[in-house]
Design a protein around this motif. Structure first.
Motif, mmCIF file in Angstrom:
data_model
loop_
_atom_site.group_PDB
_atom_site.id
_atom_site.type_symbol
_atom_site.label_atom_id
_atom_site.label_comp_id
_atom_site.label_asym_id
_atom_site.label_seq_id
_atom_site.Cartn_x
_atom_site.Cartn_y
_atom_site.Cartn_z
ATOM 1 N N ARG A 213 0.827 -1.202 0.000
ATOM 2 C CA ARG A 213 0.000 0.000 0.000
ATOM 3 C C ARG A 213 0.867 1.260 0.000
ATOM 4 N NH1 ARG A 213 -5.298 -0.909 1.848
ATOM 5 N NH2 ARG A 213 -5.926 -3.012 1.219
ATOM 6 N N ASN A 214 0.231 2.383 -0.322
ATOM 7 C CA ASN A 214 0.932 3.662 -0.267
ATOM 8 C C ASN A 214 0.847 4.241 1.140
ATOM 9 O OD1 ASN A 214 -1.609 4.873 -0.003
ATOM 10 N ND2 ASN A 214 -1.717 5.478 -2.145
ATOM 11 N N ALA A 215 1.321 5.457 1.316
ATOM 12 C CA ALA A 215 1.383 6.064 2.648
ATOM 13 C C ALA A 215 0.019 6.305 3.262
ATOM 14 C CB ALA A 215 2.156 7.376 2.578
ATOM 15 N N ASP A 216 -1.018 6.329 2.437
ATOM 16 C CA ASP A 216 -2.378 6.518 2.935
ATOM 17 C C ASP A 216 -3.077 5.199 3.200
ATOM 18 O OD1 ASP A 216 -2.204 9.326 2.749
ATOM 19 O OD2 ASP A 216 -2.609 9.217 0.598
ATOM 20 N N SER A 217 -2.278 4.095 3.201
ATOM 21 C CA SER A 217 -2.813 2.741 3.424
ATOM 22 C C SER A 217 -3.849 2.366 2.370
ATOM 23 C CB SER A 217 -3.433 2.631 4.833
ATOM 24 O OG SER A 217 -2.445 2.840 5.821
ATOM 25 N N MET A 218 -3.633 2.854 1.174
ATOM 26 C CA MET A 218 -4.489 2.543 0.037
ATOM 27 C C MET A 218 -3.669 1.817 -1.022
ATOM 28 S SD MET A 218 -6.279 6.277 -0.456
ATOM 29 C CE MET A 218 -6.972 5.765 -2.034
ATOM 30 N N ASP A 219 -4.376 1.155 -1.945
ATOM 31 C CA ASP A 219 -3.682 0.663 -3.128
ATOM 32 C C ASP A 219 -3.018 1.835 -3.831
ATOM 33 O OD1 ASP A 219 -4.671 -1.834 -2.553
ATOM 34 O OD2 ASP A 219 -6.124 -1.884 -4.199
ATOM 35 N N TRP A 220 -1.940 1.566 -4.530
ATOM 36 C CA TRP A 220 -1.259 2.609 -5.283
ATOM 37 C C TRP A 220 -2.157 3.099 -6.412
ATOM 38 C CZ3 TRP A 220 3.710 4.270 -3.973
ATOM 39 C CH2 TRP A 220 4.351 3.515 -2.984
ATOM 40 N N GLN A 221 -2.192 4.412 -6.589
ATOM 41 C CA GLN A 221 -3.040 5.023 -7.608
ATOM 42 C C GLN A 221 -2.169 5.417 -8.804
ATOM 43 O OE1 GLN A 221 -6.609 5.232 -6.855
ATOM 44 N NE2 GLN A 221 -5.631 3.799 -5.444
ATOM 45 N N ILE A 222 -2.355 4.732 -9.921
ATOM 46 C CA ILE A 222 -1.504 4.911 -11.096
ATOM 47 C C ILE A 222 -2.311 5.523 -12.232
ATOM 48 C CG2 ILE A 222 0.112 3.815 -12.672
ATOM 49 C CD1 ILE A 222 0.862 3.460 -9.746
ATOM 50 N N GLY A 223 -1.839 6.609 -12.776
ATOM 51 C CA GLY A 223 -2.538 7.264 -13.869
ATOM 52 C C GLY A 223 -2.256 6.610 -15.209
ATOM 53 N N ILE A 224 -3.291 6.373 -15.971
ATOM 54 C CA ILE A 224 -3.170 5.879 -17.346
ATOM 55 C C ILE A 224 -3.339 7.077 -18.273
ATOM 56 C CG2 ILE A 224 -4.160 4.369 -19.115
ATOM 57 C CD1 ILE A 224 -5.156 2.579 -16.809
ATOM 58 N N GLU A 225 -2.335 7.316 -19.067
ATOM 59 C CA GLU A 225 -2.298 8.520 -19.882
ATOM 60 C C GLU A 225 -3.249 8.453 -21.077
ATOM 61 O OE1 GLU A 225 1.536 11.037 -20.828
ATOM 62 O OE2 GLU A 225 1.321 9.492 -22.345
ATOM 63 N N THR A 226 -3.875 9.570 -21.386
ATOM 64 C CA THR A 226 -4.634 9.676 -22.634
ATOM 65 C C THR A 226 -3.657 9.480 -23.792
ATOM 66 O OG1 THR A 226 -6.196 11.242 -21.648
ATOM 67 C CG2 THR A 226 -6.060 11.198 -24.059
ATOM 68 N N PRO A 227 -3.955 8.581 -24.728
ATOM 69 C CA PRO A 227 -3.001 8.272 -25.807
ATOM 70 C C PRO A 227 -2.907 9.362 -26.867
ATOM 71 C CG PRO A 227 -5.004 7.011 -26.109
ATOM 72 C CD PRO A 227 -5.149 7.711 -24.788
ATOM 73 N N ASP A 228 -2.447 10.506 -26.414
ATOM 74 C CA ASP A 228 -2.286 11.676 -27.267
ATOM 75 C C ASP A 228 -0.929 12.278 -26.947
ATOM 76 O OD1 ASP A 228 -2.272 14.212 -28.388
ATOM 77 O OD2 ASP A 228 -4.381 14.593 -27.982
ATOM 78 N N SER A 229 -0.034 12.328 -27.903
ATOM 79 C CA SER A 229 1.325 12.787 -27.648
ATOM 80 C C SER A 229 1.392 14.258 -27.281
ATOM 81 C CB SER A 229 2.207 12.533 -28.877
ATOM 82 O OG SER A 229 1.688 13.210 -30.017
ATOM 83 N N ILE A 230 0.302 14.989 -27.463
ATOM 84 C CA ILE A 230 0.301 16.419 -27.172
ATOM 85 C C ILE A 230 -0.289 16.726 -25.794
ATOM 86 C CG2 ILE A 230 -0.574 18.676 -27.899
ATOM 87 C CD1 ILE A 230 -0.564 17.624 -30.763
ATOM 88 N N SER A 231 -1.433 16.145 -25.473
ATOM 89 C CA SER A 231 -2.155 16.536 -24.262
ATOM 90 C C SER A 231 -1.494 16.042 -22.980
ATOM 91 C CB SER A 231 -3.590 16.010 -24.310
ATOM 92 O OG SER A 231 -3.620 14.602 -24.182
ATOM 93 N N LYS A 232 -1.022 14.806 -22.944
ATOM 94 C CA LYS A 232 -0.394 14.204 -21.765
ATOM 95 C C LYS A 232 -1.295 14.306 -20.530
ATOM 96 C CE LYS A 232 4.302 15.054 -23.414
ATOM 97 N NZ LYS A 232 5.636 15.635 -23.119
ATOM 98 N N LYS A 233 -2.588 14.080 -20.719
ATOM 99 C CA LYS A 233 -3.534 14.118 -19.616
ATOM 100 C C LYS A 233 -3.820 12.701 -19.119
ATOM 101 C CE LYS A 233 -5.922 18.270 -21.264
ATOM 102 N NZ LYS A 233 -7.226 18.825 -21.745
ATOM 103 N N VAL A 234 -4.310 12.615 -17.884
ATOM 104 C CA VAL A 234 -4.689 11.322 -17.321
ATOM 105 C C VAL A 234 -6.063 10.936 -17.843
ATOM 106 C CG1 VAL A 234 -5.238 10.074 -15.207
ATOM 107 C CG2 VAL A 234 -3.293 11.633 -15.254
ATOM 108 N N PHE A 235 -6.146 9.771 -18.448
ATOM 109 C CA PHE A 235 -7.416 9.272 -18.968
ATOM 110 C C PHE A 235 -8.205 8.559 -17.877
ATOM 111 C CE2 PHE A 235 -10.139 6.094 -20.949
ATOM 112 C CZ PHE A 235 -10.693 6.780 -22.017
#
Length: 344
Positions: A213-235
């Motif tokens: 777990r992470n420091a908050d005793s939660m599962d790790w929260q992993i961002g999956i990126e929007t598949p756009d080479s320009i925006s780089k936002k979390v999908f």
């Protein structure tokens, strides 16, 4: 080489870890460096505050050097390069690590209807996406590509007998970026565990293994990126614990010619770049080696066929497709049953 997403949520996780440390909790270990043509990082909670960080970093880098010496197609002295230069069907002695990766590759090749093929190296090279001919852009009927196709498609011809590796075609070559990096992450995880760490994240170029777990005793929260080479936002954000995670996408490594887009992801059946609308695939698996390989296989297969296989084999897979009329900046997702269960 399959292009994997960046670890989009890393800054959020590190912020929460730092806060926990300031409150007198676990010591936070943060390590990073270069390997395999990209970067590695480690984030861990040292609950007993007794881990020697310098010793840990040294052990991690020693393990990565060993993996590189086994599996780098960019190092002429590596085991895989020597095997490729071994123009014979006679067995060659290799390390346990290389034998394990080749055996896993053969199994995934069969389970993916032949679409995960580590002997496509000459074809990848001919398209200009490999270690030797980067940037060269052939026509689909070039002589180099035709010659490459003649010796590709030999994954099932590879034989593993303990640490003896052989090929059925003397000119066959194996190309491991789509599975070797994941194996390297797993080796890092083993090193972290050997130091008594139980809550950690290790990653190489976006391929990740998380434990506990992470420091908050939660599962790790992993961002999956929007598949756009320009925006780089979390999908989408995935909750992950005690699993490997990898994403393959076609949106960073490609070229365009005469209005046609050519991805570095090659269809093993045609020897040509994929043409379907699937832009990225994320896989969660028991280890990162399998997540790495299956993310490539599923991207080649595409969402429709990939979902059929994922549900049949109980694989946790998230597909993101291009769809002009969709929300999320023109992307739509579809998840396998197992992926949905893990995120519930």
């Amino acid at each position: 080489m399959p292009t994997n997403i960046k670890f989009s949520r890393r800054s959020f996780i590190l912020m929460s870890l730092t806060l926990a440390a300031c409150k007198g909790g676990a010591d936070v270990i943060e390590l990073s460096g270069s390997t395999m043509g990209t970067n590695y990082s480690v984030t861990a909670l040292d609950h007993d505050r007794n881990v020697d960080k310098a010793a840990l970093k040294s052990a991690l880098e020693k393990s990565l050097l060993a993996v590189n010496a086994q599996m780098s197609n960019w190092d002429a002295s590596s085991e895989v390069s020597r095997f490729n230069a071994h123009n014979s069907t006679a067995p060659m002695h290799v390390s346990e690590g290389l034998a394990k990766v080749v055996q896993a590759s053969r199994e995934i090749h069969e389970a993916s209807n032949g679409q995960f093929d580590i002997t496509l190296g000459p074809v990848i090279e001919a398209w200009g996406f490999g270690a030797q001919n980067a940037g060269q852009r052939p026509s689909a009927d070039s002589s180099a590509l035709t010659a490459a196709l003649e010796v590709a498609g030999q994954t099932q011809g590879l034989k593993v007998n303990g640490t003896q590796l052989s090929k059925s075609h003397p000119d066959a070559q194996i190309y491991l970026p789509s599975i070797g990096k994941g194996y390297g992450v797993d080796q890092m995880a083993e090193v972290a565990k050997s130091f008594g760490l139980t809550d950690f994240m290790v990653e190489i170029g976006g391929d990740i293994y998380v434990s506990g777990r992470n420091a908050d005793s939660m599962d790790w929260q992993i961002g999956i990126e929007t598949p756009d080479s320009i925006s780089k936002k979390v999908f989408q954000v995935a909750s992950v614990s005690n699993m490997g995670m990898a994403t393959s996408g076609d949106y960073r490594n490609y070229f365009e010619r005469d209005g046609e887009r050519f991805s570095h992801i090659i269809d093993a059946h045609t020897g040509k770049p994929i043409t379907h609308k699937t832009a990225s695939v994320t896989v969660l698996a028991e280890n990162t080696m399998l997540a790495d390989a299956w993310s490539t296989a599923m991207l080649v297969l595409g969402t429709e066929r990939g979902l059929e296989i994922a549900n049949k084999l109980d694989l946790a897979v998230l597909f993101i497709d291009r769809k002009a009329e969709a929300g999320n900046n023109g992307f739509v997702s579809a998840a396998s049953k197992r992926f949905t269960q893990l995120q519930a």
